[in-house]
Design a protein around this motif. Sequence first.
Motif, PDB file in Angstrom:
ATOM      1  N   ILE A  87       0.864  -1.176   0.000  1.00 47.71           N
ATOM      2  CA  ILE A  87       0.000   0.000   0.000  1.00 47.71           C
ATOM      3  C   ILE A  87       0.901   1.226   0.000  1.00 47.71           C
ATOM      4  CG2 ILE A  87      -1.758   1.270   1.289  1.00 47.71           C
ATOM      5  CD1 ILE A  87      -2.613  -1.552   2.339  1.00 47.71           C
ATOM      6  N   THR A  88       0.706   2.086  -0.991  1.00 47.85           N
ATOM      7  CA  THR A  88       1.660   3.176  -1.175  1.00 47.85           C
ATOM      8  C   THR A  88       1.064   4.575  -1.102  1.00 47.85           C
ATOM      9  OG1 THR A  88       1.399   2.980  -3.569  1.00 47.85           O
ATOM     10  CG2 THR A  88       3.205   1.748  -2.553  1.00 47.85           C
ATOM     11  N   ALA A  89      -0.173   4.740  -1.449  1.00 49.90           N
ATOM     12  CA  ALA A  89      -0.775   6.076  -1.464  1.00 49.90           C
ATOM     13  C   ALA A  89      -1.160   6.507  -0.057  1.00 49.90           C
ATOM     14  CB  ALA A  89      -2.014   6.095  -2.357  1.00 49.90           C
ATOM     15  N   ARG A  90      -0.974   7.781   0.229  1.00 48.00           N
ATOM     16  CA  ARG A  90      -1.272   8.312   1.553  1.00 48.00           C
ATOM     17  C   ARG A  90      -2.718   8.049   1.942  1.00 48.00           C
ATOM     18  NH1 ARG A  90      -3.546  12.675   3.986  1.00 48.00           N
ATOM     19  NH2 ARG A  90      -4.199  13.618   2.061  1.00 48.00           N
ATOM     20  N   THR A  91      -3.639   8.280   1.030  1.00 46.21           N
ATOM     21  CA  THR A  91      -5.054   8.059   1.345  1.00 46.21           C
ATOM     22  C   THR A  91      -5.333   6.582   1.587  1.00 46.21           C
ATOM     23  OG1 THR A  91      -5.555   8.051  -1.021  1.00 46.21           O
ATOM     24  CG2 THR A  91      -5.916  10.109   0.155  1.00 46.21           C
ATOM     25  N   ALA A  92      -4.686   5.715   0.813  1.00 47.73           N
ATOM     26  CA  ALA A  92      -4.864   4.276   0.999  1.00 47.73           C
ATOM     27  C   ALA A  92      -4.260   3.818   2.329  1.00 47.73           C
ATOM     28  CB  ALA A  92      -4.242   3.503  -0.159  1.00 47.73           C
TER      29      ALA A  92
END
Length: 104
Positions: free
Chosen positions: A25-30
């Motif tokens: 998981i890489t995206a800030r929101t994710a």
Amino acid sequence: MSAPSSQPASVGPMRRIAAAMEAGITARTALAEHTGLDPEMVDAVLDRMVQLGMVSAETLGGACADGGCGGCSARAVCGGAPGADAPARRGPVLLTLRRLPPGR
């Protein structure tokens, strides 16, 4: 999107974020959705992880356009959107979780 983490609340935010990054998981929101943490907490923890050398941060090429955030698809998550606190850096940043020696 992945399901929220099944880790108990007693697991600290830094370990929860590290586990999520190890899971891809890489995206800030994710990261916020997966860990159940507020986006502001995710930002604070990621900043601290960079300071501690647990995560490397690399500004990617093709930073913000001269025209500003208006047409940018990442404007809601990068921190450069109007009304957001002025970031020290603009544009996309690659965060990479580092492998630390045992005991650290």
